[in-house]
Design a protein around this motif. Structure first.
Motif, PDB file in Angstrom:
ATOM      1  N   GLN A 127     108.151  48.091  22.792  1.00  0.00           N
ATOM      2  CA  GLN A 127     107.420  48.313  21.543  1.00  0.00           C
ATOM      3  C   GLN A 127     106.079  49.012  21.785  1.00  0.00           C
ATOM      4  OE1 GLN A 127     108.014  47.718  18.294  1.00  0.00           O
ATOM      5  NE2 GLN A 127     110.025  46.815  18.559  1.00  0.00           N
ATOM      6  N   PHE A 128     105.499  48.773  22.963  1.00  0.00           N
ATOM      7  CA  PHE A 128     104.245  49.476  23.285  1.00  0.00           C
ATOM      8  C   PHE A 128     104.469  50.986  23.308  1.00  0.00           C
ATOM      9  CE2 PHE A 128     103.029  45.262  24.766  1.00  0.00           C
ATOM     10  CZ  PHE A 128     101.685  45.208  24.447  1.00  0.00           C
ATOM     11  N   VAL A 129     105.663  51.401  23.757  1.00  0.00           N
ATOM     12  CA  VAL A 129     105.988  52.838  23.771  1.00  0.00           C
ATOM     13  C   VAL A 129     106.037  53.348  22.338  1.00  0.00           C
ATOM     14  CG1 VAL A 129     107.633  54.594  24.563  1.00  0.00           C
ATOM     15  CG2 VAL A 129     107.453  52.435  25.806  1.00  0.00           C
ATOM     16  N   ARG A 130     106.785  52.650  21.490  1.00  0.00           N
ATOM     17  CA  ARG A 130     106.988  53.081  20.100  1.00  0.00           C
ATOM     18  C   ARG A 130     105.678  53.132  19.325  1.00  0.00           C
ATOM     19  NH1 ARG A 130     110.968  52.989  15.943  1.00  0.00           N
ATOM     20  NH2 ARG A 130     110.346  52.036  13.964  1.00  0.00           N
ATOM     21  N   ASP A 131     104.852  52.098  19.474  1.00  0.00           N
ATOM     22  CA  ASP A 131     103.693  51.963  18.585  1.00  0.00           C
ATOM     23  C   ASP A 131     102.386  52.517  19.138  1.00  0.00           C
ATOM     24  OD1 ASP A 131     105.008  50.955  16.430  1.00  0.00           O
ATOM     25  OD2 ASP A 131     103.826  49.120  16.268  1.00  0.00           O
ATOM     26  N   TRP A 132     102.186  52.479  20.457  1.00  0.00           N
ATOM     27  CA  TRP A 132     100.842  52.779  20.954  1.00  0.00           C
ATOM     28  C   TRP A 132     100.804  53.755  22.117  1.00  0.00           C
ATOM     29  CZ3 TRP A 132      97.087  51.651  17.764  1.00  0.00           C
ATOM     30  CH2 TRP A 132      97.264  50.600  16.839  1.00  0.00           C
TER      31      TRP A 132
END
Length: 375
Positions: A127-132
């Protein structure tokens, strides 16, 4: 998954407040255990890869001189990931005031976690890749921009005081969509139920102020479908923007808890807009979600949705799960009284995609804007 089972039984068993609190605390520590067990869990997977390689005849091992050095690289990446996860844990134990988190012994012990919880943690890392991260930019363009575009169309910045336009983002994940909406000047609240996501979003939004200061290796868990060995040890930097760069008068918040429990009857007619992205299929009963959205929207308010219907509880034992086709979902939405303003039944998007992988999932999403009539 134990946690989801607890949730379903909660619907049917009335727990005392003390019992509720005990279950909540138990789950809180179970998630912290997962964050702290990560290094051991993933090193065990690498150990297995190494053991199996050593079983090969010497002549075959000699054909792959880079195999063991590659595993060593993965081990270094695991340790760096663990440092980030440890920083998240140290930050999040101060998040929940009602948690009895001060026991140093609790923080020192590393307890094993279930495969289910470890999978949740690996998904959270992605999710860190997707969001930030810069690497997630294309995915954000595909998933978040259509919703933002409609918010700007329905509530134009030059025609209304947008600081008074309230937007709710349920299932906010690591908070980027809600943050982007608040950055435009709207009053925005993200809502999230998963402690995995809450701990991580709290860390990014409140502790990260230097652009690309943190490093994660989100793909090291993927041993199949790698074109190059180096694809597995590819780093991402986060956050790609300073999360604390919102204008000083921004109205931005994150609410922890189950969407159906946080936004109940007293909150009727509260929101100008509800924006759901990859959210509605997280329901045990999607009709409950539709009803809640209807109740909390002001007359004239808009519901903007993008996502598939991959029902999260479909194959879980002891779980209520109502799986409806989009046709049925739409008919229920209309029966509540919503009027469709925009509808696109084929919007291709990805979700936490590894762009270098030999296997990619493409969701053929539904996008719609449904309005609650003003009268």
């Amino acid at each position: 998954g134990e946690q989801e089972e607890t949730h379903f039984y909660k619907e049917r068993i009335r727990y005392t407040p003390e019992e509720e609190e005990r279950l909540e605390r138990q789950h809180f520590w179970k998630v912290i255990d997962a964050f702290r067990y990560y290094r051991i869990h993933v090193h065990e997977r690498v150990n297995r890869a190494e053991r199996q390689f050593r079983f090969l005849p010497d002549r075959q091992q000699r054909l792959l001189p880079n195999f063991i050095p590659h595993l060593r690289k993965i081990r270094r990446c695991i340790d760096i990931n663990q440092e980030v996860l440890q920083a998240i844990v140290l930050n999040c134990v101060h998040m929940f005031e009602n948690m009895d988190y001060a026991e140093d012994d609790e923080l020192r012990k590393v307890r094993p976690s279930s495969t289910f919880d470890m999978d949740k943690l690996k998904s959270t890392i992605k999710q860190f890749v997707r969001d930030w991260s810069e690497a997630g930019k294309a995915e954000r363009e595909a998933c978040y921009q259509p919703l933002i575009h409609e918010i700007l169309r329905i509530f134009p910045r030059d025609q209304c005081d947008i600081s008074k336009v309230s937007v709710l983002v349920p299932g906010a994940g690591l908070g980027r969509l809600a943050w982007e909406i608040a950055k435009l000047g709207y009053a925005c609240q993200g809502n999230e139920w998963s402690f995995f996501m809450l701990f991580s979003s709290h860390f990014v939004l409140n502790r990260c102020c230097e652009v690309n200061a943190m490093t994660l290796y989100p793909w090291i868990h993927q041993f199949s479908n790698n074109k190059k060995s180096s694809d597995q040890t590819r780093a991402i930097k986060f956050p790609d923007v300073n999360p604390q760069s919102l204008p000083p008068n921004s109205d931005f918040s994150m609410a922890a808890g189950d969407f159906l429990e946080v936004y109940t009857e007293p909150k009727k007619d509260t929101w100008d807009c509800v924006a759901t992205c990859f959210f509605i299929d997280t329901a045990h009963n999607i009709i409950d979600y539709i009803e809640t959205i209807w109740n909390i929207l002001k007359p004239g308010g808009a519901w903007i949705n993008l996502g598939p219907l991959l029902y999260h509880f479909e194959n879980m034992a002891n779980e209520l799960s109502i799986e409806l086709s989009y046709e049925d979902v739409k008919s229920v939405i209309l029966k509540y009284g919503f009027q469709f303003e925009v509808e696109r039944e084929s919007v291709p998007t990805t979700y936490t995609e590894n762009s270098h992988s030999m296997l990619k999932y493409l969701y053929d999403c539904v996008f719609f804007v449904a309005r609650k009539p003003a009268e």
